[in-house]
Structures are given as structure tokens and as C-alpha cells.
Design a protein around this motif. Structure first.
Motif, PDB file in Angstrom:
ATOM      1  N   CYS A  54     -11.521 -10.176  -6.156  1.00  0.00           N
ATOM      2  CA  CYS A  54     -11.474  -9.059  -5.207  1.00  0.00           C
ATOM      3  C   CYS A  54     -12.447  -9.297  -4.055  1.00  0.00           C
ATOM      4  N   ARG A  66      -8.391  -0.962  -2.255  1.00  0.00           N
ATOM      5  CA  ARG A  66      -7.530   0.059  -2.848  1.00  0.00           C
ATOM      6  C   ARG A  66      -7.313  -0.262  -4.324  1.00  0.00           C
ATOM      7  N   VAL A  67      -7.174   0.784  -5.121  1.00  0.00           N
ATOM      8  CA  VAL A  67      -6.981   0.593  -6.559  1.00  0.00           C
ATOM      9  C   VAL A  67      -5.727  -0.231  -6.820  1.00  0.00           C
ATOM     10  N   GLU A  68      -4.633   0.059  -6.051  1.00  0.00           N
ATOM     11  CA  GLU A  68      -3.380  -0.654  -6.248  1.00  0.00           C
ATOM     12  C   GLU A  68      -3.547  -2.158  -5.990  1.00  0.00           C
ATOM     13  N   THR A  69      -4.373  -2.486  -4.987  1.00  0.00           N
ATOM     14  CA  THR A  69      -4.598  -3.902  -4.670  1.00  0.00           C
ATOM     15  C   THR A  69      -5.348  -4.589  -5.809  1.00  0.00           C
ATOM     16  N   GLU A  71      -5.397  -3.680  -8.928  1.00  0.00           N
ATOM     17  CA  GLU A  71      -4.503  -3.780 -10.093  1.00  0.00           C
ATOM     18  C   GLU A  71      -3.547  -4.959  -9.938  1.00  0.00           C
ATOM     19  N   ASN A  72      -3.077  -5.155  -8.715  1.00  0.00           N
ATOM     20  CA  ASN A  72      -2.154  -6.268  -8.472  1.00  0.00           C
ATOM     21  C   ASN A  72      -2.848  -7.616  -8.665  1.00  0.00           C
ATOM     22  N   LYS A  75      -3.115  -8.249 -12.352  1.00  0.00           N
ATOM     23  CA  LYS A  75      -1.838  -8.731 -12.902  1.00  0.00           C
ATOM     24  C   LYS A  75      -1.642 -10.210 -12.580  1.00  0.00           C
ATOM     25  N   ASP A 164       4.571 -11.967  -8.524  1.00  0.00           N
ATOM     26  CA  ASP A 164       5.606 -11.369  -7.675  1.00  0.00           C
ATOM     27  C   ASP A 164       6.701 -12.378  -7.321  1.00  0.00           C
TER      28      ASP A 164
END
Length: 452
Positions: A54, A66-69, A71-72, A75, A164
Motif C-alpha cells: 500500500c 481507500r478501503v476498497e483499494t 482490499e483489492n 486480494k 483481475d
């Protein structure tokens, strides 16, 4: 001496292909192969790796992501570690490595595997394009284009989104790729598509076109698998003692196949289909291990289709009588006279000034008297999607078919904005029609000769 299969502590069948790392952790912990201490240590290392990634992603800026970033990125990290664990000889080795090897080391190994797979997939993509089938099926061509699979190689982010699949892939394989994602999915998809292409290249493009047209006159816009149609027909040809390269079967020959196969049970049919499939490969000189292996994976699906055709008395939908569309009668469509340029400009100005959709529709009904003018209005009057739908509701099947023929939904990159928007609206309109009317329109479209 009977073959004795080695037993592993973790059954690989219980593991997820897509979430391999987390699934092997769960199974190992549940089976007592990992202690609570081992689990906490692995989780701690995963969080440390996430923090490092990060920080690098944000350019070592102290501002939060961002939390979504985050989390991605997590993953992506887990996917990459999972790739390395998958590469080990067996699940026992993977569990041992999990206990003894730092997560960062496993991640670096997985990252190197991604680079190798990316290079291999790039080579496969070039080979798939080189032996591409000459067909007018839209989904097939769009998927193989640079804006389809090609976009994957420009947009794939191996460092932060390795899981992805940034590509448009609508064409379905005979044996779909499941349980895989990221670079693994692309590599497997291209491997299988290459086998399908190589098989279909043994047949004349014209023979495949006639076969698919006999299957459905609107096949160009259908989500169908071409290989499945061709191999099934080749099997039928061999069983009917026809030249398999012609892909020709008459209605009488399909009836003969029905009589022969309907007397047998499913097990016999499956054995017969497998036997004939191997003969087809030999006749086409495609007996390589990859070809044979891929065909084996597809046979259960093909056999099931044949059995369903026998049981449902629809074998003529499985084995096809090819049709040459050039020999079918055509219908001449006349678009009618256009209004004068002066009157047309005035009409467009009035439509652009209308505030309400109902007024626009009333104006079009009153002043537009020919298909040629309707077509121009749909492109020039800057109508909303709802307004376009209202105008299309005024047209009969022949006129909709003519529009579809002149404005097919294809890659809109090289079109004007209004043309591109209209093609999308027309496609959406067609998709919302009842299936029987949609079928009538597609059939009519293939018989229309439109006067320009």
C-alpha cells in the motif's frame, strides 16, 4: 500389482482454484496441520506485506488509501502467493512451505510465475490470432480483437490487481474455464481457444458458414461456440459415412443416425462417440496430445447434447443440415423517397426545440413518411433512448430488420457518436423484444436486399 495412489494430508479437490491460498490455509488449520500460532504468524506477515504494498502504491505518501483499494491489493497479494503454492508438487509440500517460508518470499516466487505466465499468454494470443477462424460471428471476432483479449495485455496490473481480468471476453468455449482468474484464466482460455481454432482450421470457412447458417440464420449475432458445432457435425458425418471435411448431412442421414443411436443406452452412446471422435482426429491428422486431451474434456458435453436430442426427438437441432444462404430467395426492401433538404432541416430544428417527448413523436408521425427519413431522424435528432424506442415502436418487422442490417451492433470505435449511440439503442431495443418476434426479425434480415 495394483496401482496404489499416494494419499495426501489435504485433498486437493477440496481447494478453490480461484482462492487457493485461503482455501489451503483453512483446510490445513481444520485438519490440525497448522497451529493457531502458525495461523497468527501467517496473518501477521500478510498484513505486513499489505502495508508495504500500500505504501508503494501510494508513492510512500502518508495519506491513507481507500478501503476498497487496500482490499483489492490484499486480494492481489493472496492470489500471487496462491500461484506459488499451486506450482509446488502437491498439497503436502504446500503446507510444509507455509510453515517454514516467509510470506514475502512466497509472494516474490508467485510474482515471478505471473511474469512467466504473462509472456506465455502473449505468445498464445499471437498464435490464436494467427489461426483465427474466418467467420462473421461477432462475439468470436470481438473477443479476439485488440479491444477484447488484446486489452488484457495493456491493462493487466500484476503488482496490485493480479487477480483481475481487465478484458472483454464474451465468446464462450466448448469447455468453459472455471475456478480460475487473473493471468491463470487468460492463459487457460487461450490454450483452449488455440485447440478449438486448430481443429476448425481443418475445414473450409465456407463449409463452417453454411453449417452455422443451417443451425441459425442469425448465427452472426449469437453467443454460440463454433468448435462445438463443427466437431459435433464431424462426428455425425463419420457415423453416417460421409466426408467429414464437407460437414454435410441430409435430413435422411440425420434420421438414420436417430434410428441407430436411439436403440442404445447412454453408456453405449458415450463409448461410441468417444471412439468416433478419435477417428475424426486421426482423419484430420490432429492426434497430438493437447488436441486429444481437449477433445476428451469436451466429449461429455457433446454426448449429453446428442442424448438430449435423441430423447427429445430433436436430433436435427444437434446434427445440422447446412444451408447456403446465397441460394435462398431474397426480398428487395425500398427505403422510399427522402424529403427535400430544406424540409428536413426544418424538421430537425423543430424536433430539437421540442421540450416534451410526446411532441417529438407527434411531429415525426405527422411529417416523416418514408423509411429513409426515419433512419436519418434517428441519427440526427438527438433523441433520448426512450424516444428512440418510441420511434422504433412505430416500425414493422421488415423496417426493424432493415435498420439492423444497415446499423449492426459492432465495434463502435470508428463510428460517429450519433451512429454509435443509435446502434447501442437499437441493440437494446432488439434484446427487449419477445423471442419469437426477435427471431422473425433476424430471419427477415438475412433475406433482405436493401436499396441504398
Amino acid at each position: 500389482m495394483a496401482h496404489i495412489e499416494k494419499r495426501y494430508r489435504i485433498n486437493s479437490n477440496k481447494l478453490s482454484g480461484e482462492y487457493y491460498f485461503t482455501s489451503i490455509l483453512q483446510e490445513a488449520y481444520a485438519d490440525g496441520l497448522l497451529s493457531r500460532h502458525d495461523m497468527e504468524n501467517i496473518q501477521l506477515q500478510c498484513m505486513k506485506l499489505l502495508t508495504q504494498k500500500c505504501a508503494k502504491y501510494a508513492g510512500y505518501d502518508s495519506s491513507s488509501l481507500r478501503v476498497e483499494t487496500a482490499e483489492n491489493i490484499m486480494k492481489s497479494n493472496l492470489y500471487t502467493v496462491g500461484l506459488y503454492l499451486k506450482s509446488l508438487p502437491d498439497t503436502d509440500s504446500a503446507v510444509d512451505i507455509l510453515i517454514t517460508t516467509p510470506i514475502l518470499h512466497m509472494y516474490q516466487k508467485g510474482r515471478a510465475i505471473i511474469d512467466d505466465k504473462w509472456s506465455n499468454a502473449k505468445v498464445l494470443y499471437a498464435r490464436v490470432k494467427a489461426n483465427k477462424i474466418n467467420t462473421s460471428n461477432y462475439t468470436y471476432n470481438a473477443t479476439l480483437s485488440e479491444s477484447g483479449i488484446g486489452s488484457f495485455f495493456r491493462q493487466y496490473d500484476a503488482d496490485y490487481a493480479a487477480h483481475d481480468i481487465p478484458a472483454s471476453i464474451d465468446y464462450q468455449l466448448c469447455h468453459p474455464v472455471t475456478e480460475l482468474t487473473g493471468i491463470e484464466y487468460i492463459e487457460k482460455y487461450l490454450e483452449q481457444l488455440l485447440q478449438e481454432n486448430e481443429f476448425c482450421q481443418c475445414f473450409q470457412a465456407e463449409a463452417i458458414h453454411h453449417l452455422l447458417y443451417g443451425f441459425d440464420e442469425g448465427y452472426e449475432d449469437l453467443l454460440i461456440n463454433i468448435f462445438e458445432q463443427v466437431i459435433t457435425q464431424a462426428l455425425g458425418c463419420l457415423m453416417a459415412q460421409r466426408n467429414i471435411r464437407d460437414l454435410e448431412l441430409t435430413g435422411a442421414e440425420i434420421g438414420y443416425l436417430n434410428n441407430v443411436l436411439a436403440q442404445e443406452d447412454e453408456q453405449w452412446i458415450a463409448m461410441k462417440i468417444r471412439q468416433v471422435a478419435l477417428q475424426v482426429l486421426q482423419e484430420l491428422q490432429l492426434a497430438s496430445l493437447p488436441q486429444r486431451s481437449y477433445l476428451e474434456t469436451c466429449l461429455p458435453r457433446i454426448t449429453l447434447n446428442i442424448v438430449r436430442g435423441l430423447r427429445g426427438n430433436t436430433l436435427d437441432k444437434v446434427f445440422i443440415t447446412p444451408v447456403n444462404p446465397e441460394l435462398k430467395p431474397k426480398t428487395l426492401f425500398l427505403p422510399g423517397e427522402k424529403m427535400s433538404n430544406k424540409d428536413y432541416r426544418r424538421l430537425i430544428e423543430e424536433l430539437l426545440m421540442c421540450r416534451h417527448s410526446s411532441d417529438k413523436l407527434a411531429l415525426i408521425k405527422e411529417k416523416v413518411k418514408s423509411f429513409a427519413d426515419i433512419e436519418d431522424v434517428l441519427l440526427d435528432a438527438m433523441l433520448s433512448e426512450t424516444e428512440v424506442f418510441s420511434v422504433l415502436h412505430l416500425l414493422d418487422n421488415t423496417e426493424i430488420a432493415a435498420l439492423l442490417q444497415r446499423h449492426p451492433y459492432r465495434d463502435t470505435e470508428d463510428l460517429s457518436e450519433s451512429e454509435g449511440v443509435f446502434r447501442v439503442c437499437l441493440k437494446d431495443y432488439i434484446n427487449k423484444l419477445p423471442s419469437d418476434r426477435k427471431d422473425q426479425i433476424y430471419k427477415m434480415m438475412n433475406h433482405l436486399v436493401t436499396e441504398v
